[in-house]
Scaffold this active site. Structure first.
Site, PDB file in Angstrom:
ATOM      1  N   VAL A  10       0.415   3.287 -29.177  1.00 13.61           N
ATOM      2  CA  VAL A  10       0.900   2.077 -28.500  1.00 13.61           C
ATOM      3  C   VAL A  10       0.651   0.855 -29.385  1.00 13.61           C
ATOM      4  O   VAL A  10       1.499  -0.041 -29.495  1.00 13.61           O
ATOM      5  CB  VAL A  10       0.237   1.916 -27.104  1.00 13.61           C
ATOM      6  N   GLY A  11      -0.494   0.838 -30.047  1.00 15.36           N
ATOM      7  CA  GLY A  11      -0.813  -0.282 -30.948  1.00 15.36           C
ATOM      8  C   GLY A  11       0.247  -0.449 -32.027  1.00 15.36           C
ATOM      9  O   GLY A  11       0.649  -1.572 -32.357  1.00 15.36           O
ATOM     10  N   GLU A  58      -6.966  12.243 -33.035  1.00 14.30           N
ATOM     11  CA  GLU A  58      -8.149  12.027 -32.198  1.00 14.30           C
ATOM     12  C   GLU A  58      -8.111  13.001 -31.010  1.00 14.30           C
ATOM     13  O   GLU A  58      -7.085  13.127 -30.345  1.00 14.30           O
ATOM     14  CB  GLU A  58      -8.056  10.586 -31.703  1.00 14.30           C
ATOM     15  N   GLY A  93      -6.518  -0.073 -27.553  1.00 16.37           N
ATOM     16  CA  GLY A  93      -5.969   1.152 -26.967  1.00 16.37           C
ATOM     17  C   GLY A  93      -5.597   2.139 -28.044  1.00 16.37           C
ATOM     18  O   GLY A  93      -6.147   2.108 -29.154  1.00 16.37           O
ATOM     19  N   SER A  94      -4.645   2.999 -27.728  1.00 17.58           N
ATOM     20  CA  SER A  94      -4.293   4.089 -28.644  1.00 17.58           C
ATOM     21  C   SER A  94      -3.543   3.564 -29.867  1.00 17.58           C
ATOM     22  O   SER A  94      -2.871   2.523 -29.815  1.00 17.58           O
ATOM     23  CB  SER A  94      -3.421   5.104 -27.916  1.00 17.58           C
ATOM     24  N   LYS A 123      -3.330  -7.866 -18.986  1.00 12.72           N
ATOM     25  CA  LYS A 123      -2.885  -6.655 -18.290  1.00 12.72           C
ATOM     26  C   LYS A 123      -3.918  -5.559 -18.519  1.00 12.72           C
ATOM     27  O   LYS A 123      -4.020  -5.002 -19.608  1.00 12.72           O
ATOM     28  CB  LYS A 123      -1.524  -6.163 -18.810  1.00 12.72           C
ATOM     29  N   CYS A 139     -13.432   5.464 -28.529  1.00 12.19           N
ATOM     30  CA  CYS A 139     -12.705   5.403 -29.810  1.00 12.19           C
ATOM     31  C   CYS A 139     -13.628   5.630 -30.993  1.00 12.19           C
ATOM     32  O   CYS A 139     -13.162   5.927 -32.087  1.00 12.19           O
ATOM     33  CB  CYS A 139     -11.970   4.078 -29.948  1.00 12.19           C
ATOM     34  N   GLU A 150      -7.506  -3.189 -31.762  1.00 18.40           N
ATOM     35  CA  GLU A 150      -8.627  -2.262 -31.890  1.00 18.40           C
ATOM     36  C   GLU A 150      -8.125  -0.923 -31.385  1.00 18.40           C
ATOM     37  O   GLU A 150      -7.793  -0.780 -30.207  1.00 18.40           O
ATOM     38  CB  GLU A 150      -9.845  -2.726 -31.101  1.00 18.40           C
TER      39      GLU A 150
END
Ligand code: ADP
Length: 433
Positions: free
Chosen positions: A245-246, A391, A241-242, A184, A297, A263
């Site tokens: 969400v991770g 961040e 991703g962020s 996705k 990132c 990551e």
């Protein structure tokens, strides 16, 4: 190559899901719009996946995977070598797509694309690596053998900011080793982070069902995440991703004893050591902090400078930041291009306004010029402020002084420690006006 995005003044093409080697209409029939972040132009209509489509994609991957892993290493690696060659032939067009779809400047896009053939060849080479180890046994005359086998189906969720390379890197090695993929891509880069790769691998001869690309709107992303973390046929998830969400996905995977490879974001410090060449340091921080609008990132966003050189550094980085005028990504000198979407732009605005209200000093920039955010330098940030920990993911850097190198290391590492908080407060208090 498929005509992925509309030319100026033409109707945006519609792109379906890629399941089991076939372009498929989503069962529920929904589509969402893929925009240019720079101009807002409609680039394409993208199929919005539903539960029934995710089910089909997982089922296709499960069915196809045993045949793929049974192929010889030479047969599997050949697909990746061919993909690398085809990618190189299409590189200019793919770089163009990357700039259009994600607002990437040409230099960053070209660099990102240059990494892809390397990863594809690297994955090809993995197919002939050793498959296990021979270990000693406590039974005389015997040995123990370990054998590495594919896990089966891997769910892959990827971001929009380095969408081509981070997506490729998220799955090609696992796929080369005999696993099948349900990918996705991010809603802001469905073409360059997913659909164009389905075309690439199809043209390279990948069998149907091994790479399935299910595109989803932001509203449907969580449904896909839940499906992939719950479904026992998908034993491993790869997420880039962020951190927020991770974390959600990692918790859901832990509940199901499922492996997840993450990551995530960063809050990356740069320490400018005492006696450093300040002009060189400014050049480096200018690049590391502002390239791609700071939406990387590993962008530098906390710059620690010795007290003696702090004032000089601040003056010079402000002057440097002012040269990064918000510009269209098509401008060859673009460093600070458009922010990817309104949600991200509003997040940057809120984060910086909040720190200013709490006493941080914004020396330049500090304002949105939608879809851009001005290049910004901030000082007087205290560890109590959210911006010290969170961040920025925008074209802004925080500069903080330190009094000795040990303290600089403490500040760099001590994001959340009491010592880090005290150190910043002590140096901040001792600085002249
Ligand atoms: P960003 O804030 O930079 O967009 P995200 O972590 O939100 O980073 O997005 C990275 C990827 O995660 C994208 O593909 C996005 O669609 C997806 N995503 C967002 N929310 C969820 C969720 N709740 N579950 C699974 N995937 C998600």
């Amino acid at each position: 190559m498929i005509r992925w995005i509309a030319e100026e003044g033409t109707e945006p093409p519609a792109h379906r899901l890629f399941i089991d080697g076939v372009w498929k209409e989503p069962v529920a029939g929904g589509y969402f719009t893929d925009h240019s972040p720079a101009t807002g132009r409609k680039l394409a209509q993208i199929a919005d996946v539903g539960v029934a489509d995710v089910e089909q994609a997982v089922a296709a991957a499960v069915a196809a995977q045993p045949g793929w892993s049974a192929l010889t290493p030479a047969e599997r690696s050949e697909v990746f070598y061919r993909a690398a060659d085809i990618f190189a032939e299409r590189q200019d067009e793919l770089v163009g797509l990357l700039c259009e779809e994600t607002g990437s400047g040409y230099g960053k896009a070209a660099y990102e694309a240059s990494l892809v053939p390397l990863a594809l060849r690297d994955a090809a080479g993995l197919t002939t690596h050793d498959l296990g180890e021979i270990l000693p046994s406590n039974i005389p005359g015997k040995v123990n053998r370990t054998l590495r086998t594919p896990v089966g189906v891997i769910g892959v969720i990827t971001p929009w900011n380095f969408p081509l390379y981070l997506t490729i890197r998220g799955f090609v090695h696992a796929m080369a080793l005999g696993n099948a993929i349900v990918l996705k891509p991010a809603e802001d880069s469905p073409v360059i982070g997913g659909l164009a790769l389905a075309e690439l691998f199809t043209d390279a001869g990948l069998p149907p069902g091994i790479l399935n690309v299910i595109t989803a709107s932001r509203e449907n992303a969580a449904m896909v995440g839940e499906f992939l973390t719950d479904d026992k046929r998908v034993p491993v998830l790869s997420f880039t991703g962020s951190s927020a969400v991770g974390r959600t996905l990692a918790v859901a995977c832990a509940e199901n004893f499922k492996r997840i490879k993450l990551e995530l974001g960063g809050k990356n410090p740069v320490i400018v050591l005492p006696g450093a060449d300040i002009d060189r340091a400014v050049e480096i921080v200018g690049f590391a902090g502002f390239l791609h609008q700071g939406q990387i990132c590993l962008s530098a966003d906390r710059i620690l400078v010795s007290q003696e050189q702090y004032q000089e550094f601040v003056q010079k980085i402000i002057a440097r930041a002012k040269t990064f005028v918000p510009t269209l990504p098509s401008d060859p000198n673009c460093v600070n291009g458009p922010i990817i979407n309104t949600r991200q732009l509003e997040r940057i605005v809120a984060l910086i306004e909040e720190s200013e209200a709490a006493g941080a000093k914004v020396h330049c920039g500090g304002r949105a010029q939608p879809p851009y955010y001005e290049s910004t330098v901030i000082t007087d940030v205290t560890p109590q402020m959210r911006i010290w920990r969170e961040e920025i993911f925008g074209p802004a850097v925080i500069v903080t002084p330190y009094s000795n190198v040990d303290q600089a290391v403490e500040l760099a590492n001590g994001l959340f420690t009491d010592e880090g908080v005290d150190a910043v407060a002590a140096v901040g208090a001792s600085l002249p006006g």
